[in-house]
Enzyme design. Structure first.
Site, short mmCIF file in Angstrom:
data_model
loop_
_atom_site.label_atom_id
_atom_site.label_comp_id
_atom_site.label_asym_id
_atom_site.label_seq_id
_atom_site.Cartn_x
_atom_site.Cartn_y
_atom_site.Cartn_z
N SER A 171 0.83 -1.21 0.00
CA SER A 171 0.00 0.00 0.00
C SER A 171 0.86 1.25 0.00
O SER A 171 1.96 1.25 0.54
CB SER A 171 -0.88 -0.01 1.26
OG SER A 171 -1.47 1.26 1.45
N ILE B 116 -17.05 15.13 5.39
CA ILE B 116 -15.72 15.25 4.78
C ILE B 116 -14.75 15.69 5.87
O ILE B 116 -14.97 16.71 6.53
CB ILE B 116 -15.74 16.28 3.61
CG1 ILE B 116 -16.61 15.73 2.46
CG2 ILE B 116 -14.32 16.57 3.14
CD1 ILE B 116 -16.68 16.63 1.24
N TYR C 126 -1.60 -0.72 10.99
CA TYR C 126 -1.86 -1.30 9.66
C TYR C 126 -0.72 -0.93 8.71
O TYR C 126 -0.13 -1.80 8.07
CB TYR C 126 -3.19 -0.77 9.10
CG TYR C 126 -3.29 -0.89 7.59
CD1 TYR C 126 -3.08 0.21 6.77
CD2 TYR C 126 -3.53 -2.12 6.99
CE1 TYR C 126 -3.14 0.10 5.39
CE2 TYR C 126 -3.57 -2.25 5.61
CZ TYR C 126 -3.38 -1.13 4.81
OH TYR C 126 -3.42 -1.25 3.45
N LYS D 184 2.46 -3.29 6.81
CA LYS D 184 2.82 -3.31 5.38
C LYS D 184 4.32 -3.03 5.22
O LYS D 184 5.00 -3.69 4.44
CB LYS D 184 2.01 -2.28 4.60
CG LYS D 184 0.53 -2.62 4.46
CD LYS D 184 0.31 -3.96 3.75
CE LYS D 184 -1.16 -4.30 3.58
NZ LYS D 184 -1.36 -5.65 3.02
N PHE E 263 -2.59 2.67 -4.37
CA PHE E 263 -3.04 3.96 -3.88
C PHE E 263 -4.48 3.76 -3.41
O PHE E 263 -4.69 2.85 -2.57
CB PHE E 263 -2.75 5.05 -4.94
CG PHE E 263 -1.30 5.45 -4.84
CD1 PHE E 263 -0.29 4.57 -5.19
CD2 PHE E 263 -0.93 6.67 -4.31
CE1 PHE E 263 1.06 4.89 -5.02
CE2 PHE E 263 0.42 7.02 -4.15
CZ PHE E 263 1.41 6.13 -4.51
#
Ligand code: WQD
Length: 344
Positions: free
Chosen positions: A128, A221, A153, A157, A182
């Site tokens: 990622s 948002i 997380y 990765k 992405f």
């Protein structure tokens, strides 16, 4: 010539399932394993509706070595493995770090052990862009340094990529490609596959489509006071089918005869930065409906701006994104309408 057999861990998940369809379409024979911890049979059924082929499937956990050995024994020689099985929620990883380190690291380590014992040498790993954190330079290329991960997380990765680099150094026969996604969005154009978030979606697009479908009351948002054109974060939203196609290009490359490929990694993005607000407005235009949204406070840990420099994947894998974010929003909305009606 018999088709190449590929083990797909986490193949009942969002990215795995779309990749399984592309594998069938390109003449591969995928074998899926999944423990349904974050998925269910819905996407396996979708794969079968698209391809007309019953999915070869084993229910179980990648961290369970005896289970993995049984699958390898039953299926005989795999030409390669694609490893999608991992937990992927940024927020959940902050609340439950032990579960994330245990699951994401154990499943990879166990898989590598069994691959070595069974002499399977080709692996595609699901990584990622989160490994970069907040990039110093955008667009981001593969030389960008790993910043301190913003979440467990993201740390898993980074650690998995370090494990893979070290294991390849120790085993000349192993060929690994890490694909750094992405922001995957959208659904299969047939509306037979798509995202199936378990309870409240963490990610933007499923939250948008569930709000549009009336499942969520409104979209918030997270932050409109960032140093960007419209104050909202910038991302590289890539259509899930483009992402899936890149995995086939990557396994094609590892399957090519010739010298060992070692460890390689590629950014998978469109190369275009789109703001959260731009994406929301594009969705409203594509869906032709009003969307209940408002500006809210920033979300902790969010990267402000990131989008890919996709040149390396273009040059090495002969891959580039074909769909636009609008295409992905159209397909995401078609999928949402389909599952929302079937779930009423
Ligand atoms: C995108 C933008 C939010 C929800 C993470 C991981 C990445 C990958 C995808 C697994 C951000 C904003 C979101 C909402 C919002 N993980 N947003 N309201 O955080 O870029 O990437 O998930 O595959 O590895 O790092 O994705 O979709 O959560 O957020 O405003 O209700 O949308 O603040 O700016 P993110 P996201």
């Amino acid at each position: 010539m018999t088709s190449k057999k590929i083990l797909v861990t986490g193949g009942a998940g969002y990215i795995g399932a779309h990749t399984v369809v592309e594998l069938y379409t390109n003449g591969y024979s995928p074998v899926v394993i999944d423990n349904f911890s974050k998925s269910d049979r819905t996407l396996l059924e979708g794969i079968e509706k698209i391809t007309g082929i019953p999915v070869v499937f084993y229910e179980g956990d990648c961290a369970d070595k005896e289970f993995l050995k049984r699958v390898f024994k039953k299926e005989g020689k795999f030409d390669g493995v694609m490893h999608f099985a991992a937990y992927k929620s940024v927020g959940e990883s902050v609340e439950q770090p032990i579960m994330y380190y245990r699951n994401n690291l154990d499943s990879l380590l166990t898989l590598l052990e069994v691959m070595k014992e069974q002499r399977v040498n080709n692996l595609i790993f699901s990584s990622s862009c989160t490994v970069y954190g907040e990039p110093d330079t955008i667009p981001v290329d593969e030389q960008a340094p790993f910043k301190k991960a913003e979440s467990p997380y993201g740390a898993t990765k980074q650690m998995c990529e370090q494990i893979l680099e070290d294991v390849v150094k120790a085993d000349q026969n192993l060929n690994v490609i890490s694909l750094r996604y992405f922001n995957p969005i959208g659904a299969h154009p047939s509306a037979m596959l798509g995202e199936l978030p378990i309870d409240k979606p963490n990610n933007l697009v499923p939250y948008i489509t569930q709000t549009a479908a009336g499942i969520r009351e409104k979209l918030v948002i997270f932050g409109d006071d960032y140093d960007t054109s419209d104050g909202t974060c910038i991302r590289d939203f890539i259509h899930i089918v483009d992402l899936a196609a890149a995995h086939v290009k990557a396994i094609d490359k590892l399957s090519e005869a010739g010298e060992n490929k070692g460890y390689q990694y590629y950014n998978l993005g469109t190369g275009r930065g789109v703001s959260v607000l731009q994406l929301v407005k594009e969705f409203i235009e594509v869906a032709g409906i009003k969307l209940n949204y408002e500006m809210g406070p920033r979300r902790a840990g969010d990267v402000v701006k990131t989008y890919a420099n996709p040149t390396k994947a273009k040059n090495d894998l002969n891959w580039s994104a074909q769909y636009t974010a609008k295409d992905a929003l159209r397909d995401a909305w078609a999928w949402e309408k389909k599952i929302s009606t079937s779930r009423k």
